[in-house]
Design a protein around this motif. Structure first.
Motif, PDB file in Angstrom:
ATOM      1  N   ILE A  41      19.596   2.047   0.263  1.00  0.00           N
ATOM      2  CA  ILE A  41      19.509   1.055   1.592  1.00  0.00           C
ATOM      3  C   ILE A  41      20.339  -0.033   1.111  1.00  0.00           C
ATOM      4  O   ILE A  41      20.131  -0.780   0.025  1.00  0.00           O
ATOM      5  CB  ILE A  41      18.270   0.461   1.899  1.00  0.00           C
ATOM      6  N   MET A  42      21.342  -0.470   1.727  1.00  0.00           N
ATOM      7  CA  MET A  42      22.331  -1.736   1.254  1.00  0.00           C
ATOM      8  C   MET A  42      21.700  -2.996   1.928  1.00  0.00           C
ATOM      9  O   MET A  42      21.243  -3.044   3.018  1.00  0.00           O
ATOM     10  CB  MET A  42      23.694  -1.274   1.795  1.00  0.00           C
ATOM     11  N   LEU A  43      21.733  -3.851   1.039  1.00  0.00           N
ATOM     12  CA  LEU A  43      21.105  -5.227   1.240  1.00  0.00           C
ATOM     13  C   LEU A  43      22.441  -6.037   1.093  1.00  0.00           C
ATOM     14  O   LEU A  43      22.734  -6.422   0.057  1.00  0.00           O
ATOM     15  CB  LEU A  43      19.933  -5.707   0.512  1.00  0.00           C
ATOM     16  N   SER A  44      22.731  -7.103   2.074  1.00  0.00           N
ATOM     17  CA  SER A  44      24.035  -7.643   1.914  1.00  0.00           C
ATOM     18  C   SER A  44      24.064  -9.210   2.609  1.00  0.00           C
ATOM     19  O   SER A  44      23.094  -9.255   3.555  1.00  0.00           O
ATOM     20  CB  SER A  44      25.371  -7.161   2.798  1.00  0.00           C
ATOM     21  N   SER A  45      24.590  -9.903   1.836  1.00  0.00           N
ATOM     22  CA  SER A  45      24.554 -11.416   2.124  1.00  0.00           C
ATOM     23  C   SER A  45      25.955 -11.825   3.096  1.00  0.00           C
ATOM     24  O   SER A  45      26.076 -12.912   3.553  1.00  0.00           O
ATOM     25  CB  SER A  45      24.557 -12.433   1.151  1.00  0.00           C
ATOM     26  N   LEU A  46      26.802 -10.606   3.062  1.00  0.00           N
ATOM     27  CA  LEU A  46      28.016 -10.794   3.793  1.00  0.00           C
ATOM     28  C   LEU A  46      27.885 -10.357   5.291  1.00  0.00           C
ATOM     29  O   LEU A  46      27.829  -9.071   5.756  1.00  0.00           O
ATOM     30  CB  LEU A  46      28.942  -9.873   3.234  1.00  0.00           C
ATOM     31  N   GLU A  47      27.773 -11.402   6.225  1.00  0.00           N
ATOM     32  CA  GLU A  47      27.630 -11.012   7.456  1.00  0.00           C
ATOM     33  C   GLU A  47      28.938 -11.031   8.092  1.00  0.00           C
ATOM     34  O   GLU A  47      29.894 -11.450   7.974  1.00  0.00           O
ATOM     35  CB  GLU A  47      26.724 -12.163   8.327  1.00  0.00           C
ATOM     36  N   ASP A  48      29.001 -10.051   9.314  1.00  0.00           N
ATOM     37  CA  ASP A  48      30.263  -9.897  10.230  1.00  0.00           C
ATOM     38  C   ASP A  48      31.304  -9.611   9.299  1.00  0.00           C
ATOM     39  O   ASP A  48      32.458 -10.052   9.817  1.00  0.00           O
ATOM     40  CB  ASP A  48      30.357 -11.427  10.906  1.00  0.00           C
TER      41      ASP A  48
ATOM     42  N   GLU B  39      17.189 -10.720   6.818  1.00  0.00           N
ATOM     43  CA  GLU B  39      16.293  -9.866   7.640  1.00  0.00           C
ATOM     44  C   GLU B  39      15.363  -8.807   6.392  1.00  0.00           C
ATOM     45  O   GLU B  39      15.081  -7.798   7.044  1.00  0.00           O
ATOM     46  CB  GLU B  39      16.936  -8.911   8.734  1.00  0.00           C
ATOM     47  N   PHE B  40      15.360  -9.633   5.306  1.00  0.00           N
ATOM     48  CA  PHE B  40      14.653  -8.590   4.144  1.00  0.00           C
ATOM     49  C   PHE B  40      13.415  -8.162   4.493  1.00  0.00           C
ATOM     50  O   PHE B  40      12.778  -7.274   3.966  1.00  0.00           O
ATOM     51  CB  PHE B  40      14.552  -9.143   3.008  1.00  0.00           C
ATOM     52  N   GLU B  41      12.642  -8.834   5.711  1.00  0.00           N
ATOM     53  CA  GLU B  41      11.125  -8.712   5.790  1.00  0.00           C
ATOM     54  C   GLU B  41      11.145  -7.120   6.798  1.00  0.00           C
ATOM     55  O   GLU B  41      10.224  -6.528   6.645  1.00  0.00           O
ATOM     56  CB  GLU B  41      10.646  -9.531   6.845  1.00  0.00           C
ATOM     57  N   LYS B  42      12.287  -6.601   7.121  1.00  0.00           N
ATOM     58  CA  LYS B  42      12.571  -5.325   7.649  1.00  0.00           C
ATOM     59  C   LYS B  42      12.444  -4.126   6.620  1.00  0.00           C
ATOM     60  O   LYS B  42      12.225  -3.008   7.139  1.00  0.00           O
ATOM     61  CB  LYS B  42      13.654  -5.202   8.565  1.00  0.00           C
ATOM     62  N   LEU B  43      12.643  -4.533   5.321  1.00  0.00           N
ATOM     63  CA  LEU B  43      12.649  -3.536   4.487  1.00  0.00           C
ATOM     64  C   LEU B  43      11.512  -2.586   4.207  1.00  0.00           C
ATOM     65  O   LEU B  43      11.878  -1.338   4.173  1.00  0.00           O
ATOM     66  CB  LEU B  43      12.868  -4.116   2.770  1.00  0.00           C
ATOM     67  N   PRO B  44      10.309  -3.089   4.287  1.00  0.00           N
ATOM     68  CA  PRO B  44       9.245  -1.874   4.217  1.00  0.00           C
ATOM     69  C   PRO B  44       9.424  -0.851   5.357  1.00  0.00           C
ATOM     70  O   PRO B  44       9.329   0.435   4.983  1.00  0.00           O
ATOM     71  CB  PRO B  44       8.131  -2.780   4.294  1.00  0.00           C
ATOM     72  N   ASP B  45       9.720  -1.306   6.670  1.00  0.00           N
ATOM     73  CA  ASP B  45       9.915  -0.351   7.469  1.00  0.00           C
ATOM     74  C   ASP B  45      11.011   0.699   7.413  1.00  0.00           C
ATOM     75  O   ASP B  45      10.800   1.889   7.679  1.00  0.00           O
ATOM     76  CB  ASP B  45       9.802  -1.042   8.982  1.00  0.00           C
ATOM     77  N   VAL B  46      12.109  -0.072   6.983  1.00  0.00           N
ATOM     78  CA  VAL B  46      13.413   0.841   6.607  1.00  0.00           C
ATOM     79  C   VAL B  46      13.023   1.837   5.540  1.00  0.00           C
ATOM     80  O   VAL B  46      13.511   2.918   5.712  1.00  0.00           O
ATOM     81  CB  VAL B  46      14.514  -0.142   6.543  1.00  0.00           C
ATOM     82  N   ILE B  47      12.479   1.295   4.541  1.00  0.00           N
ATOM     83  CA  ILE B  47      12.215   2.243   3.258  1.00  0.00           C
ATOM     84  C   ILE B  47      11.271   3.414   3.989  1.00  0.00           C
ATOM     85  O   ILE B  47      11.590   4.567   3.521  1.00  0.00           O
ATOM     86  CB  ILE B  47      11.560   1.510   2.338  1.00  0.00           C
ATOM     87  N   CYS B  48      10.232   3.055   4.474  1.00  0.00           N
ATOM     88  CA  CYS B  48       9.516   4.295   5.155  1.00  0.00           C
ATOM     89  C   CYS B  48      10.084   5.100   5.854  1.00  0.00           C
ATOM     90  O   CYS B  48       9.917   6.371   5.766  1.00  0.00           O
ATOM     91  CB  CYS B  48       8.308   3.555   5.690  1.00  0.00           C
TER      92      CYS B  48
ATOM     93  N   VAL C 257      16.735   3.664  -3.365  1.00  0.00           N
ATOM     94  CA  VAL C 257      17.357   2.484  -4.132  1.00  0.00           C
ATOM     95  C   VAL C 257      17.764   1.510  -2.992  1.00  0.00           C
ATOM     96  O   VAL C 257      18.538   1.782  -1.975  1.00  0.00           O
ATOM     97  CB  VAL C 257      18.753   3.027  -4.793  1.00  0.00           C
ATOM     98  N   VAL C 258      17.314   0.266  -3.297  1.00  0.00           N
ATOM     99  CA  VAL C 258      17.862  -0.879  -2.580  1.00  0.00           C
ATOM    100  C   VAL C 258      18.982  -1.551  -3.085  1.00  0.00           C
ATOM    101  O   VAL C 258      18.753  -1.886  -4.249  1.00  0.00           O
ATOM    102  CB  VAL C 258      16.834  -1.835  -2.071  1.00  0.00           C
TER     103      VAL C 258
ATOM    104  N   GLU D 114       0.979  -1.314  -0.004  1.00  0.00           N
ATOM    105  CA  GLU D 114       0.014  -0.154   0.079  1.00  0.00           C
ATOM    106  C   GLU D 114       0.770   1.612  -0.106  1.00  0.00           C
ATOM    107  O   GLU D 114       0.409   2.324  -0.335  1.00  0.00           O
ATOM    108  CB  GLU D 114      -1.070   0.064   1.190  1.00  0.00           C
ATOM    109  N   LYS D 115       2.256   1.174   0.311  1.00  0.00           N
ATOM    110  CA  LYS D 115       2.763   2.249   0.601  1.00  0.00           C
ATOM    111  C   LYS D 115       4.127   2.344  -0.423  1.00  0.00           C
ATOM    112  O   LYS D 115       4.757   3.598  -0.756  1.00  0.00           O
ATOM    113  CB  LYS D 115       3.347   2.578   1.768  1.00  0.00           C
ATOM    114  N   ILE D 116       4.502   1.511  -0.977  1.00  0.00           N
ATOM    115  CA  ILE D 116       5.639   0.989  -1.690  1.00  0.00           C
ATOM    116  C   ILE D 116       5.576   0.566  -2.965  1.00  0.00           C
ATOM    117  O   ILE D 116       4.937  -0.536  -3.072  1.00  0.00           O
ATOM    118  CB  ILE D 116       6.817   0.235  -0.841  1.00  0.00           C
ATOM    119  N   GLU D 117       6.189   1.232  -3.898  1.00  0.00           N
ATOM    120  CA  GLU D 117       6.174   0.434  -5.148  1.00  0.00           C
ATOM    121  C   GLU D 117       7.655   0.186  -5.869  1.00  0.00           C
ATOM    122  O   GLU D 117       8.483   0.936  -5.810  1.00  0.00           O
ATOM    123  CB  GLU D 117       5.513   1.652  -6.213  1.00  0.00           C
TER     124      GLU D 117
END
Length: 215
Positions: free
Chosen positions: A83-90, A111-120, A53-54, A27-30
């Motif tokens: 917003i940086m999205l990474s598979s490289l932990e630590d 933790e990609f499920e957090k993306l909507p909150d971070v984008i907003c 940009v993700v 509803e908020k993000i395209e």
């Protein structure tokens, strides 16, 4: 109310398809487009600008990565938040450089499920919770690595001068210039070319010479 326009930059087709499905009907993000390369990313930003940009942290481009693209976006499109999205932990170096390069926030792919909150949050807040502080910290750390002589040399490299021209202009031997360049690259643990390091330092804002700094 207009939706937040998000561009996703990712070279893995499964992730592109997955996030498109994840955001479908939000509803908020395209998520209006996905780019598979840095080149596609900048074509899209020029022709159909994004709000957010993700960015995948490490793309498969031979000459650049998501970190480099983030720095270029922050320079060329300062109103766009990344917003940086990474598979490289630590990996602290990548984490800190992401913020040095202008990232608004940093999430791991698990933790990609957090993306909507971070984008907003990125859309409605001027600064991230800790990004500005981390950016200052990393900036000061990297700035402390460079003397005025180092900056002078990097500025000359940015101007397109080769090592022979630099040695002639500074009235020092070519061997001394080569040694000086090597010391700078060692300070940054840099494995690419000296030109790439000089340009990156320029984009980071590290090449302004302090008049009161002593060699």
């Amino acid at each position: 109310m207009d939706k937040i326009k998000v561009l996703y930059v990712e070279d893995d087709p499964d992730w592109r398809e997955g996030l498109q499905s994840f955001f479908f009907g939000h509803e908020k993000i395209e998520l209006y487009a996905c780019a598979s390369s840095i080149e596609e990313c900048f074509v899209m930003l020029h022709t159909n600008p994004a709000d957010i940009v993700v960015m995948d942290s490490m793309l498969s481009d031979h000459k650049a990565s998501g970190l480099d693209a983030t720095l270029d976006i922050s320079v060329q499109y300062p109103h766009v938040k990344v917003i940086m999205l990474s598979s490289l932990e630590d990996d602290d170096e990548i984490f800190y450089e992401a913020f040095m390069n202008g990232a608004y926030d940093y999430l791991y792919k698990n933790e990609f499920e957090k993306l909507p909150d971070v984008i907003c949050a990125a859309m409605h807040n001027q600064g991230s919770k800790y990004g500005d502080r981390l950016r200052r910290m990393v900036y000061e750390k990297k700035k402390s690595l460079l003397s005025n002589g180092d900056r002078q040399l990097l500025i000359m490299i940015c101007e397109g001068k080769n090592q022979t021209q630099i040695s002639q202009e500074l009235h020092v031997s070519l061997a001394a210039v080569k040694k000086h360049v090597g010391r700078i690259m060692k300070k940054f643990n840099w494995e690419q070319s000296s030109i790439e390091l000089a340009v990156k330092c320029q984009k980071w804002g590290l090449l302004e010479v302090d008049s009161d700094e002593k060699e």
